[in-house]
Design an enzyme around this catalytic site. Sequence first.
Site, mmCIF file in Angstrom:
data_model
loop_
_atom_site.group_PDB
_atom_site.id
_atom_site.type_symbol
_atom_site.label_atom_id
_atom_site.label_comp_id
_atom_site.label_asym_id
_atom_site.label_seq_id
_atom_site.Cartn_x
_atom_site.Cartn_y
_atom_site.Cartn_z
ATOM 1 N N ASP A 57 0.869 -1.172 0.000
ATOM 2 C CA ASP A 57 0.000 0.000 0.000
ATOM 3 C C ASP A 57 0.906 1.223 0.000
ATOM 4 O O ASP A 57 1.487 1.573 1.029
ATOM 5 C CB ASP A 57 -0.901 -0.013 1.231
ATOM 6 C CG ASP A 57 -1.799 1.229 1.320
ATOM 7 O OD1 ASP A 57 -1.722 2.102 0.422
ATOM 8 O OD2 ASP A 57 -2.555 1.339 2.298
ATOM 9 N N ASN A 84 4.869 4.605 -10.772
ATOM 10 C CA ASN A 84 3.864 4.521 -11.829
ATOM 11 C C ASN A 84 2.434 4.440 -11.295
ATOM 12 O O ASN A 84 1.485 4.766 -12.002
ATOM 13 C CB ASN A 84 4.157 3.285 -12.699
ATOM 14 C CG ASN A 84 3.043 2.958 -13.647
ATOM 15 O OD1 ASN A 84 2.742 3.708 -14.577
ATOM 16 N ND2 ASN A 84 2.391 1.823 -13.414
ATOM 17 N N SER A 135 4.366 11.051 -14.615
ATOM 18 C CA SER A 135 3.438 12.175 -14.494
ATOM 19 C C SER A 135 2.392 12.003 -15.591
ATOM 20 O O SER A 135 1.845 10.922 -15.776
ATOM 21 C CB SER A 135 4.195 13.496 -14.625
ATOM 22 O OG SER A 135 3.324 14.598 -14.582
ATOM 23 N N TYR A 149 -7.152 15.486 -10.278
ATOM 24 C CA TYR A 149 -6.103 14.695 -10.921
ATOM 25 C C TYR A 149 -4.976 15.615 -11.384
ATOM 26 O O TYR A 149 -3.796 15.329 -11.166
ATOM 27 C CB TYR A 149 -6.668 13.912 -12.098
ATOM 28 C CG TYR A 149 -5.627 13.045 -12.776
ATOM 29 C CD1 TYR A 149 -5.202 11.864 -12.200
ATOM 30 C CD2 TYR A 149 -5.057 13.426 -13.996
ATOM 31 C CE1 TYR A 149 -4.231 11.084 -12.801
ATOM 32 C CE2 TYR A 149 -4.096 12.641 -14.608
ATOM 33 C CZ TYR A 149 -3.679 11.469 -14.014
ATOM 34 O OH TYR A 149 -2.711 10.694 -14.612
ATOM 35 N N LYS A 153 -0.886 15.678 -10.264
ATOM 36 C CA LYS A 153 0.228 15.564 -11.205
ATOM 37 C C LYS A 153 1.071 16.838 -11.262
ATOM 38 O O LYS A 153 2.295 16.775 -11.408
ATOM 39 C CB LYS A 153 -0.301 15.193 -12.592
ATOM 40 C CG LYS A 153 -0.842 13.777 -12.676
ATOM 41 C CD LYS A 153 0.202 12.747 -12.273
ATOM 42 C CE LYS A 153 -0.293 11.328 -12.446
ATOM 43 N NZ LYS A 153 0.728 10.317 -12.060
ATOM 44 N N THR A 184 -4.902 2.270 -21.548
ATOM 45 C CA THR A 184 -4.762 1.589 -20.267
ATOM 46 C C THR A 184 -6.112 1.636 -19.554
ATOM 47 O O THR A 184 -7.091 2.148 -20.090
ATOM 48 C CB THR A 184 -3.697 2.277 -19.400
ATOM 49 O OG1 THR A 184 -4.161 3.593 -19.050
ATOM 50 C CG2 THR A 184 -2.376 2.398 -20.150
#
Length: 271
Positions: A57, A84, A135, A149, A153, A184
């Site tokens: 975690d 990642n 990033s 989000y 970043k 993805t």
Amino acid sequence: MSGKTWLITGASAGFGREWTEAALERGDRVAAFSRSADAFDGLAETHGEAILPLRVDITDRAEVLDAVRRVTEHFGGIDIVINNADYGLFGMVEEVTELQARDQLEVNLFGSLWVTQAVLPYLRGRGSGHLIQVSSIAGVYSLPGLGLYHASKFAVEGFTASLAAEVEDFGVKVTLIEPAGYATDWAGSSAVQAERSSVYDDFRAAMTRPAAKRGEPGATRAAILQIVDADEPPLRIFFGQGPLPLIKKEYAARIEEWERWDEVSQAAFGG
């Protein structure tokens, strides 16, 4: 065989899975962090002790520190670290709950920070290593509906740029990878959707655009290997088609606006 040792977070899917497989297939070793260590059973059967799957975690700093210690004891060191692990939080700024906002930062920002802090003593101690932060184009450019989000970043970009200068003299290299849209699961089942408010329905309807072509995650394998093998890797690099012309236009617009308001800016300094 290059014999490098990688630590990759979010290694069970997407970019993380592709890069884990790319490293193993060329004879490197990988400590694969994920929320589910059994996601790597097939790779363990193929590559044996070259892969160390760990259920970690990354929002738990103590757990991260312990996991990194286990990696160094198992492999004898770490050469490449790739932060990642992340996910997308979709919703207008007003719609996002406190818990959703905090969870987004816990994973995308603090998870990256805890791993960074955990590995740096080992990298500094050996006077080498490469820390890679995944990033996003969303770390340098903002769109409505992704405010938190973007916040996560942009924050990763900020501390990583400072970090690069701080560790350069210790022989540690730092890179920010800024991907465009890829096929993805980032916008799929792993994403979190804020509850929609009807006050933004018209705005959402107006901003709806045709689905853009998404890149193939597997196509990044050669690129990541080229970056980790470079004598002088970049601090920043886009992955995918489209980001560079988009950012050129965005930054030109920023400069134009700063210049247009420069008289007010100068006057705000005082006598």
